[in-house]
Write an enzyme that holds these catalytic residues in place. Structure first.
Site, PDB file in Angstrom:
ATOM      1  N   CYS A   1      71.280  -1.272  79.153  1.00 35.42           N
ATOM      2  CA  CYS A   1      70.119  -1.863  78.422  1.00 35.42           C
ATOM      3  C   CYS A   1      67.961  -1.990  77.310  1.00 35.42           C
ATOM      4  O   CYS A   1      68.914  -1.281  76.488  1.00 35.42           O
ATOM      5  CB  CYS A   1      70.575  -3.495  78.505  1.00 35.42           C
ATOM      6  SG  CYS A   1      72.631  -4.089  79.498  1.00 35.42           S
ATOM      7  N   THR A   2      68.345  -0.893  78.868  1.00 33.71           N
ATOM      8  CA  THR A   2      66.289  -0.905  78.265  1.00 33.71           C
ATOM      9  C   THR A   2      66.523   0.289  77.297  1.00 33.71           C
ATOM     10  O   THR A   2      66.234   0.815  76.459  1.00 33.71           O
ATOM     11  CB  THR A   2      65.976  -0.086  79.413  1.00 33.71           C
ATOM     12  OG1 THR A   2      65.652  -1.308  80.112  1.00 33.71           O
ATOM     13  CG2 THR A   2      64.395   0.104  79.096  1.00 33.71           C
TER      14      THR A   2
END
Length: 230
Positions: free
Chosen positions: A55-56
């Protein structure tokens, strides 16, 4: 009050459906989705959880090319199942990943810690669960047109990161085909030839496309592969 509200009777969203005008708490305050979009296109992309590796990298990529979405008049908004406070802290990590620690994330993140929107929009991944056994949000992408109707839906499992260059390519196609009577062939990129839609007659196609229409001959004899350059 719950942090997000949406019509509980809303069925699964299909292409062409009006996107729900939900209210939600975000990193820029509480929003009403249609008001947030205004007359622009929109892209909503969900994330399984804050402070997670894939996600990052996705948020960082989205932030890095945010000017490309803005150029296309597309408003970006993310969603994750944690709180606004967590989103603010996570955003600092995201921008640091881009070596831009002093800059703010250029789009808001929706807080869906009660999973209200995730359930209503069909975002939950049954195979990926958090430490409490709760399902994580899958990686959904919704593209919404200025008419507030859903133009594109893509669903990735939580374990697979998206390709944001592909999302820009798809938006270029959606915006082009919304204005012109054409379709875009496989692997199409802006500037390449497009296909004339089958419903246009030869005369209509000739009138609409002054640069000319070429037809690829096929064994069937059917003249359905018609190309033009815009």
């Amino acid at each position: 009050n719950s942090p997000c509200s949406v019509d509980a009777t809303m069925p699964g969203l299909l292409l062409g459906d009006e996107f729900p005008n939900f209210e939600a708490d975000t990193t820029i305050g509480r929003i009403k989705f249609h008001d947030f979009l205004g007359s622009s296109w929109g892209i909503l992309f969900s994330h399984p959880k804050d402070f997670t590796p894939v996600c990052t990298t996705e948020l960082a990529r989205a932030a890095k090319i945010s000017s490309e979405f803005k150029k296309r008049d597309v408003k970006m908004i993310a969603l994750s199942i944690d709180s606004v406070e967590d989103h603010h802290n996570w955003s600092k990590d995201v921008m640091a990943f881009n070596s831009e620690a002093d800059n703010a994330l250029p789009f808001p993140i929706i807080a869906d810690d009660k999973r209200v929107l995730s359930v209503q929009l069909g975002m939950l991944d049954p195979d990926e669960k958090d430490k409490d056994g709760m399902p994580l949000t899958a990686r959904c992408v919704f593209v919404i047109g200025p008419d507030k109707r859903m133009k594109l839906s893509i669903l990735y499992p939580a374990t697979t990161g998206r390709n944001f260059d592909e999302l820009l390519r798809v938006i270029d196609s959606l915006q082009l085909t919304a204005q012109k009577k054409v379709a875009t062939p496989v692997d199409w990129k802006p500037g390449e030839k497009v296909m004339v839609i089958p419903s246009l007659s030869e005369a209509e196609a000739a009138a609409l496309f002054p640069s000319g229409v070429t037809t690829k001959e096929m064994p069937s004899g059917k003249k359905y592969l018609r190309y033009t350059k815009l």
